[in-house]
Write a protein that holds these residues in place. Sequence first.
Motif, short mmCIF file in Angstrom:
data_model
loop_
_atom_site.label_atom_id
_atom_site.label_comp_id
_atom_site.label_asym_id
_atom_site.label_seq_id
_atom_site.Cartn_x
_atom_site.Cartn_y
_atom_site.Cartn_z
N UNK A 23 0.85 -1.20 0.00
CA UNK A 23 0.00 0.00 0.00
C UNK A 23 0.89 1.25 0.00
N UNK A 24 1.91 1.26 0.85
CA UNK A 24 2.83 2.40 0.92
C UNK A 24 3.50 2.65 -0.42
N UNK A 25 3.99 1.60 -1.04
CA UNK A 25 4.67 1.72 -2.33
C UNK A 25 3.71 2.21 -3.42
N UNK A 26 2.48 1.76 -3.38
CA UNK A 26 1.50 2.13 -4.41
C UNK A 26 1.06 3.59 -4.29
N UNK A 27 0.76 4.04 -3.09
CA UNK A 27 0.19 5.36 -2.90
C UNK A 27 1.20 6.46 -2.63
N UNK A 28 2.41 6.12 -2.20
CA UNK A 28 3.46 7.12 -1.96
C UNK A 28 4.79 6.57 -2.46
N UNK A 29 4.88 6.30 -3.76
CA UNK A 29 6.08 5.63 -4.31
C UNK A 29 7.37 6.43 -4.20
N UNK A 30 7.29 7.74 -4.08
CA UNK A 30 8.50 8.55 -4.01
C UNK A 30 9.06 8.63 -2.59
N UNK A 31 8.30 8.14 -1.62
CA UNK A 31 8.70 8.22 -0.21
C UNK A 31 9.28 6.91 0.28
N UNK A 32 9.99 6.99 1.40
CA UNK A 32 10.54 5.80 2.04
C UNK A 32 9.39 4.92 2.52
N UNK A 33 9.31 3.70 2.01
CA UNK A 33 8.18 2.81 2.32
C UNK A 33 8.07 2.53 3.82
#
Length: 70
Positions: A23-33
């Motif tokens: 979910x983290x990678x999908x919705x905030x891919x530019x941020x540290x997961x």
Amino acid sequence: MSAAVPERTATVTVGSGETLWDVAHHYAPASDADAVVARIKQLNNFGDATVVPGLPLTVPVDAQPLGAGR
């Protein structure tokens, strides 16, 4: 270098087989997961709870998450 965890949030539904990292990678891919996962846990009052498919979660989102329109 990863971007900061986005301030903007949205409510999303966890899909079958998805982890908080997915979910983290999908919705905030530019941020540290890992940082995004920590924020998801904070926003949803999770401890070490298991993610349940169909569960609505509040998550940080980039302006253009991967695969928008999912």
